[in-house]
Write a protein that holds these residues in place. Sequence first.
Motif, mmCIF file in Angstrom:
data_model
loop_
_atom_site.group_PDB
_atom_site.id
_atom_site.type_symbol
_atom_site.label_atom_id
_atom_site.label_comp_id
_atom_site.label_asym_id
_atom_site.label_seq_id
_atom_site.Cartn_x
_atom_site.Cartn_y
_atom_site.Cartn_z
ATOM 1 N N THR A 5 -11.206 13.576 46.162
ATOM 2 C CA THR A 5 -12.163 14.651 45.869
ATOM 3 C C THR A 5 -11.504 15.771 45.083
ATOM 4 O O THR A 5 -11.988 16.184 44.021
ATOM 5 N N LEU A 6 -10.392 16.285 45.601
ATOM 6 C CA LEU A 6 -9.691 17.354 44.890
ATOM 7 C C LEU A 6 -9.110 16.841 43.573
ATOM 8 O O LEU A 6 -9.130 17.547 42.560
ATOM 9 N N ALA A 7 -8.621 15.607 43.561
ATOM 10 C CA ALA A 7 -8.052 15.032 42.337
ATOM 11 C C ALA A 7 -9.092 14.971 41.228
ATOM 12 O O ALA A 7 -8.825 15.349 40.081
ATOM 13 N N SER A 8 -10.299 14.519 41.552
ATOM 14 C CA SER A 8 -11.349 14.421 40.532
ATOM 15 C C SER A 8 -11.813 15.803 40.087
ATOM 16 O O SER A 8 -12.095 16.026 38.907
ATOM 17 N N GLU A 9 -11.851 16.745 41.011
ATOM 18 C CA GLU A 9 -12.248 18.111 40.659
ATOM 19 C C GLU A 9 -11.265 18.725 39.669
ATOM 20 O O GLU A 9 -11.673 19.317 38.656
ATOM 21 N N LEU A 10 -9.973 18.570 39.936
ATOM 22 C CA LEU A 10 -8.957 19.134 39.049
ATOM 23 C C LEU A 10 -8.905 18.395 37.716
ATOM 24 O O LEU A 10 -8.728 19.013 36.660
ATOM 25 N N LEU A 11 -9.081 17.090 37.755
ATOM 26 C CA LEU A 11 -9.048 16.328 36.510
ATOM 27 C C LEU A 11 -10.237 16.664 35.629
ATOM 28 O O LEU A 11 -10.099 16.786 34.398
ATOM 29 N N ASN A 12 -11.391 16.830 36.214
ATOM 30 C CA ASN A 12 -12.566 17.227 35.438
ATOM 31 C C ASN A 12 -12.370 18.593 34.793
ATOM 32 O O ASN A 12 -12.729 18.803 33.626
ATOM 33 N N SER A 13 -11.790 19.531 35.547
ATOM 34 C CA SER A 13 -11.531 20.860 34.995
ATOM 35 C C SER A 13 -10.546 20.780 33.836
ATOM 36 O O SER A 13 -10.688 21.490 32.834
ATOM 37 N N PHE A 14 -9.564 19.901 33.967
ATOM 38 C CA PHE A 14 -8.583 19.710 32.908
ATOM 39 C C PHE A 14 -9.218 19.085 31.666
ATOM 40 O O PHE A 14 -9.017 19.559 30.540
#
Length: 436
Positions: free
Chosen positions: A337-346
Amino acid sequence: MLLTSCEDFLSEKPSLGLVVPTNLDDFEALLSNDQQIFNQTPAIGEVASADFNIPFQHWQSLRLEWERQAYIWAEDVNQNGELPDWSVPFQQIFYANVVLDGLGTIEITQDQNDRAKQLEGIALFFRAFAYHQLLELFTPYTRFDGEDSEFGLPIRMNSLVTPNPNRASVAEVKSLIKADLEKAIELLPLNEPLKTRPSISAAKALLMRVYFMEGDYSSALELGQQLHNEGLTLIDYTQLPVTTSNPFGIFNQEVIFHSQLMLYQFYNSPLTFIDQNLLALYNDNDARKALFFINRGGNGLNFKAFHTGRATWFGGIGTNEVLLTYIECLVRAEDLTLASELLNSFLEFRIKDFEEITFSSQEEALEVILLERRKELSFRGLRWMDLKRLNFEGYQINLQRDFGESIYSLTPNSLAYVFPIPPQEIDRSSMIQNPR
């Protein structure tokens, strides 16, 4: 100041006759020599990483013997006995030790104490940075929880250059690097306006890289969390002008620590072309493709822009590396969940008309993050490290050079992933040469 030939570095002590550092001003001046001593990163791993191709005729014309041989993963990379990728880091280690030794011998007043501690932290960081580069190029890959190897490096803890150095084990070298960085974190300033000098964030980021490259994803994750909480600024690539020769200014906001790869002849040559397999990874809406590469009228795309803000390649540490490393560690810890959130922001800062992605499994998430790491962090001295790490984990990445009648290959976990130590160092010492 305190300059010397790069050759025979472990055997011949550099002359201190020109200037002998005796006070804090001298030590700071030495550590600030970013043009000739520090802030240079070995580039031979980049030559061998197969992210670019050179036509046979151009390859034959390369002036540097080790550049030609590294390109085809030859057994004798440094046939003429020279290899700055070995000698320059040991120069850096020597000069860092000069400062560390000097700080231990001079009288430091109360009002000089903070400055002396900072200089000690800088020297420890530079020594750790140099040793880590040597570790990744000249020693076999070992995981943090795996078997050790006797084919480590000579450990230099002071500026006294003794003959016949012995090789410490890989584990002993790693312990030195980690100890230097842990102490540097305690001594360095939180903010350092000169990005050629390390800050606490730079030391944490390098320590994170050390843990990450040896597969200690849990330890790397902890540091990634700290660095993320402290703030990782990114550039919005989708808003950068693609017509500018180099849209990344020197010391830009993604640079945590500035260093440049050593100068090699293939830099910016119109006959050095990006590998087609790498180019195929970038979609048309990926802003990085137009920013990184350019068509100069040859038979492919050439390099264009680097985070040095110059024509030289970036070999330092950036916020984008830290963030992508952190995300991969999150994926490996199954925090999708956090990984996808940060990757999307990136990716919003990299992809035009970006559509959010979601992960249905750890396997899918790992595939995506490794792809983004591959596209984002090319040409900055990290690919060789990643190849060793990923192949050890079973990714079976094969590299190939096609010269028509001659085809050269580098198979996963090959002995050729460890560069040979310059022959004169072996001849003048009791060290055992790396098997190839």
